[in-house]
Scaffold this active site. Structure first.
Site, PDB file in Angstrom:
ATOM      1  N   CYS A   1      45.172  37.708  45.495  1.00 24.34           N
ATOM      2  CA  CYS A   1      44.237  38.052  46.573  1.00 24.34           C
ATOM      3  C   CYS A   1      44.550  37.294  47.866  1.00 24.34           C
ATOM      4  O   CYS A   1      44.490  37.869  48.956  1.00 24.34           O
ATOM      5  CB  CYS A   1      42.801  37.731  46.162  1.00 24.34           C
ATOM      6  N   ASP A   2      44.854  36.013  47.745  1.00 25.60           N
ATOM      7  CA  ASP A   2      44.886  35.141  48.922  1.00 25.60           C
ATOM      8  C   ASP A   2      46.246  34.550  49.259  1.00 25.60           C
ATOM      9  O   ASP A   2      46.390  33.846  50.262  1.00 25.60           O
ATOM     10  CB  ASP A   2      43.886  33.986  48.730  1.00 25.60           C
TER      11      ASP A   2
ATOM     12  N   CYS B   1      42.550  33.034  43.162  1.00 28.18           N
ATOM     13  CA  CYS B   1      43.302  34.285  43.030  1.00 28.18           C
ATOM     14  C   CYS B   1      44.503  34.276  43.959  1.00 28.18           C
ATOM     15  O   CYS B   1      44.374  34.536  45.154  1.00 28.18           O
ATOM     16  CB  CYS B   1      42.401  35.488  43.333  1.00 28.18           C
TER      17      CYS B   1
END
Length: 307
Positions: free
Chosen positions: A137-138, A134
């Site tokens: 997300c990261d 992701c």
């Protein structure tokens, strides 16, 4: 203690949330059952630019709006990891990992898909330590660093473009010498000065220093020559597998594990429906997922009420 509903929706992505809107608006006692945050892959998507009426929006924002709408007419939002669904005469049983059992006259499965792993040495132990599925997300963890994106489809190229907002360099590694992504996405990637495209290579090993990813070994598919690249992050986007293991034994899945449904999104088991990415179909998009959810919930309403 068993809890009964007219309609239980397993999964709270776009398909599940739309089904909740249609089911609850129609007056069905409705519940959404989810093992994570509502929104599905929307919350992992930086930009949505193909939702009709909105030229561009953040995926998490759209997911938040959908979730508020999905519970506005009385649908309950429940947490649970479904491990099995049993076909009863009047009620289906939805069995969760913690032993909780829900009963429903109709069940809509909208559990979507999981990202496929590379299945190479060093991958599993470095998830969360440099291997990520992701970028939204990261991505911020790799600011001003160099990363690799594996894959040549829309997801891989879109996430590579997104990562260039933070990282110094993105290496896209593809097995073939052509992309599978839409032409407009390919052009964006090719014009991006931060993106380096490596064709005809596959990843074979993740390198780490014991605490984080430090490199990736790739192999040339023509010569079998291996090269070790320095990298801080690896983002595989090489395909998806349906989240349907809890349906095994019900004869509703094809050979790849996707749900087989009719024009009403109903499976061969009366009262069990499939909606969204979990269904065997050609196009998996937010708009097709919401369409499935609406169709399934409306048909379930007709069947439950005898219309």
């Amino acid at each position: 203690m068993e809890q009964r509903y007219d309609l239980v929706i397993v999964g709270a992505g776009p398909a599940g949330m739309t089904a909740a809107i249609y089911g609850s608006r129609a007056g069905l006692n409705t519940a959404m059952l989810e093992m994570g945050a509502p929104g599905g892959k929307l919350i992992k998507t930086n930009e949505i630019s193909n939702w009709p009426g909105i030229i561009g929006t953040n995926g998490a924002n759209l997911a938040s709006d959908m979730f508020a709408h999905s519970t506005a007419f009385g649908a309950e939002y429940l947490y649970g990891n479904v491990t099995k669904i049993e076909d009863g005469e009047e009620y289906k049983k939805i069995i969760c990992e913690d032993g909780t059992i829900y009963e429903a006259k109709a069940v809509i499965v909208a559990t979507g898909t999981n990202e496929r792993m590379m299945n190479i040495p060093g991958e599993a132990e470095n998830i969360g330590r440099g291997v990520s599925f992701c970028a939204v997300c990261d991505g911020a963890f790799f600011r001003n660093k160099e990363v690799c994106v594996i894959g040549g489809g829309n997801s891989a190229l879109e996430e590579a473009n997104y990562l260039t907002q933070m990282v110094d360099k993105v290496n896209i590694i593809i097995r073939r010498d052509v992309f599978r992504a839409d032409e407009i996405v390919q052009e964006q990637v090719k014009k991006n000065p931060k993106i380096n495209i490596i064709t005809k290579h596959v990843p074979v090993k993740v390198i780490d220093d014991g605490t984080r990813v430090t490199g990736l070994v790739i192999r040339n598919v023509d010569t079998n020559e291996e090269t070790t690249m320095d990298t801080n992050g690896i983002f595989p986007y090489i395909g998806l597998d349906p989240s349907t293991s809890f349906l095994e034994g019900l004869a509703v899945l094809d050979e790849r594990g996707y749900m087989v449904v009719d024009e009403n999104c109903e499976t061969a088991v009366k009262g069990i429906y499939g909606a969204g990415d979990v269904v065997a179909k050609k196009l998996r998009q937010v708009v097709t997922a919401t369409s499935d959810g609406a169709i399934a919930a409306q048909h379930a309403f007709h069947q439950i009420k005898g219309i």
